[in-house]
Write a protein that holds these residues in place. Sequence first.
Motif, PDB file in Angstrom:
ATOM      1  N   TYR A 176       0.827  -1.215   0.000  1.00  0.00           N
ATOM      2  CA  TYR A 176       0.000   0.000   0.000  1.00  0.00           C
ATOM      3  C   TYR A 176       0.860   1.264   0.000  1.00  0.00           C
ATOM      4  O   TYR A 176       0.548   2.232  -0.685  1.00  0.00           O
ATOM      5  CB  TYR A 176      -0.971   0.010   1.176  1.00  0.00           C
ATOM      6  CG  TYR A 176      -2.162  -0.875   0.949  1.00  0.00           C
ATOM      7  CD1 TYR A 176      -3.138  -0.532   0.026  1.00  0.00           C
ATOM      8  CD2 TYR A 176      -2.313  -2.071   1.633  1.00  0.00           C
ATOM      9  CE1 TYR A 176      -4.224  -1.357  -0.211  1.00  0.00           C
ATOM     10  CE2 TYR A 176      -3.397  -2.899   1.409  1.00  0.00           C
ATOM     11  CZ  TYR A 176      -4.358  -2.537   0.477  1.00  0.00           C
ATOM     12  OH  TYR A 176      -5.427  -3.352   0.241  1.00  0.00           O
ATOM     13  N   GLU A 221       3.247   0.910  -3.675  1.00  0.00           N
ATOM     14  CA  GLU A 221       2.506   0.926  -4.935  1.00  0.00           C
ATOM     15  C   GLU A 221       1.517   2.078  -5.042  1.00  0.00           C
ATOM     16  O   GLU A 221       1.338   2.647  -6.106  1.00  0.00           O
ATOM     17  CB  GLU A 221       1.751  -0.396  -5.138  1.00  0.00           C
ATOM     18  CG  GLU A 221       2.644  -1.586  -5.306  1.00  0.00           C
ATOM     19  CD  GLU A 221       3.495  -1.538  -6.566  1.00  0.00           C
ATOM     20  OE1 GLU A 221       2.988  -1.105  -7.619  1.00  0.00           O
ATOM     21  OE2 GLU A 221       4.679  -1.908  -6.482  1.00  0.00           O
ATOM     22  N   LEU A 222       0.829   2.387  -3.950  1.00  0.00           N
ATOM     23  CA  LEU A 222      -0.229   3.390  -4.014  1.00  0.00           C
ATOM     24  C   LEU A 222       0.103   4.681  -3.286  1.00  0.00           C
ATOM     25  O   LEU A 222      -0.568   5.689  -3.467  1.00  0.00           O
ATOM     26  CB  LEU A 222      -1.547   2.811  -3.450  1.00  0.00           C
ATOM     27  CG  LEU A 222      -2.063   1.549  -4.162  1.00  0.00           C
ATOM     28  CD1 LEU A 222      -3.308   1.033  -3.459  1.00  0.00           C
ATOM     29  CD2 LEU A 222      -2.331   1.814  -5.628  1.00  0.00           C
ATOM     30  N   GLU A 261      -5.616   0.836  -8.271  1.00  0.00           N
ATOM     31  CA  GLU A 261      -4.413   0.843  -9.091  1.00  0.00           C
ATOM     32  C   GLU A 261      -3.667   2.135  -8.821  1.00  0.00           C
ATOM     33  O   GLU A 261      -4.250   3.098  -8.325  1.00  0.00           O
ATOM     34  CB  GLU A 261      -4.776   0.759 -10.572  1.00  0.00           C
ATOM     35  CG  GLU A 261      -5.472  -0.526 -10.944  1.00  0.00           C
ATOM     36  CD  GLU A 261      -5.931  -0.536 -12.393  1.00  0.00           C
ATOM     37  OE1 GLU A 261      -5.800   0.507 -13.085  1.00  0.00           O
ATOM     38  OE2 GLU A 261      -6.437  -1.577 -12.834  1.00  0.00           O
ATOM     39  N   GLN A 262      -2.422   2.166  -9.178  1.00  0.00           N
ATOM     40  CA  GLN A 262      -1.618   3.363  -9.004  1.00  0.00           C
ATOM     41  C   GLN A 262      -2.295   4.538  -9.719  1.00  0.00           C
ATOM     42  O   GLN A 262      -2.728   4.416 -10.859  1.00  0.00           O
ATOM     43  CB  GLN A 262      -0.233   3.115  -9.581  1.00  0.00           C
ATOM     44  CG  GLN A 262       0.854   3.905  -8.949  1.00  0.00           C
ATOM     45  CD  GLN A 262       2.212   3.413  -9.414  1.00  0.00           C
ATOM     46  OE1 GLN A 262       2.383   3.008 -10.552  1.00  0.00           O
ATOM     47  NE2 GLN A 262       3.171   3.445  -8.519  1.00  0.00           N
ATOM     48  N   GLY A 263      -2.458   5.655  -9.001  1.00  0.00           N
ATOM     49  CA  GLY A 263      -3.068   6.847  -9.574  1.00  0.00           C
ATOM     50  C   GLY A 263      -4.588   6.854  -9.587  1.00  0.00           C
ATOM     51  O   GLY A 263      -5.201   7.751 -10.157  1.00  0.00           O
TER      52      GLY A 263
END
Length: 194
Positions: free
Chosen positions: A25, A28-29, A139-141
């Motif tokens: 978390y 990646e995010l 997802e990322q972004g």
Amino acid sequence: MAATFLPTVPPPRVAPEEDAYAAWYGRELGWTVTGGPPVQLVTGIGFDVLELPSDAGTALLHRPVATGPVAVMGRRMRFLVAPGSAEELDGLLDWLEWGGVALDLAALGAGGRITAPAPPGLLPGGSPRGAAVWLRPPEQGCEALLPALPGPGRAAGPALGPDLVRLVAAAATECHRARLGRRTNGVRQPLAFS
């Protein structure tokens, strides 16, 4: 009188998967995590949460309303929405003429937290029964595409991302339908339109 010393109990060990969850978390995010076990995602920074009963949430997922990431834990479904949305929920419900109706619809914003579901692909055997899981993983972004109120002078629409007003209106309707269905001995009755 002789003093007796009790052995010191070591703090509980964090399960390896909990460390992996927190790392995923954060890495990646870029989301803020706290506590554990289980790992908690902090609301009000990257996202807020619209929370409702899972039967209403399941019906909401079948409607033509755009959503962001969605998680379920036990009998509650959690829809991620833009930060600051939790503060708007009561006003939106009033404006949509749902104010004063018991909907079992809540929002978590600044200072809140939810149990972090297992990140996609990190729990190969699946999550334990009742554990938080992603139905629509982040997802990322993804924060840029979370349901939000349109800005001043801007209309909502597909080009601007999911609309918080439409999501709340649909969620309120499904919460009300689910509540009525539970009151009629668990049989969901179709709403009659004239």
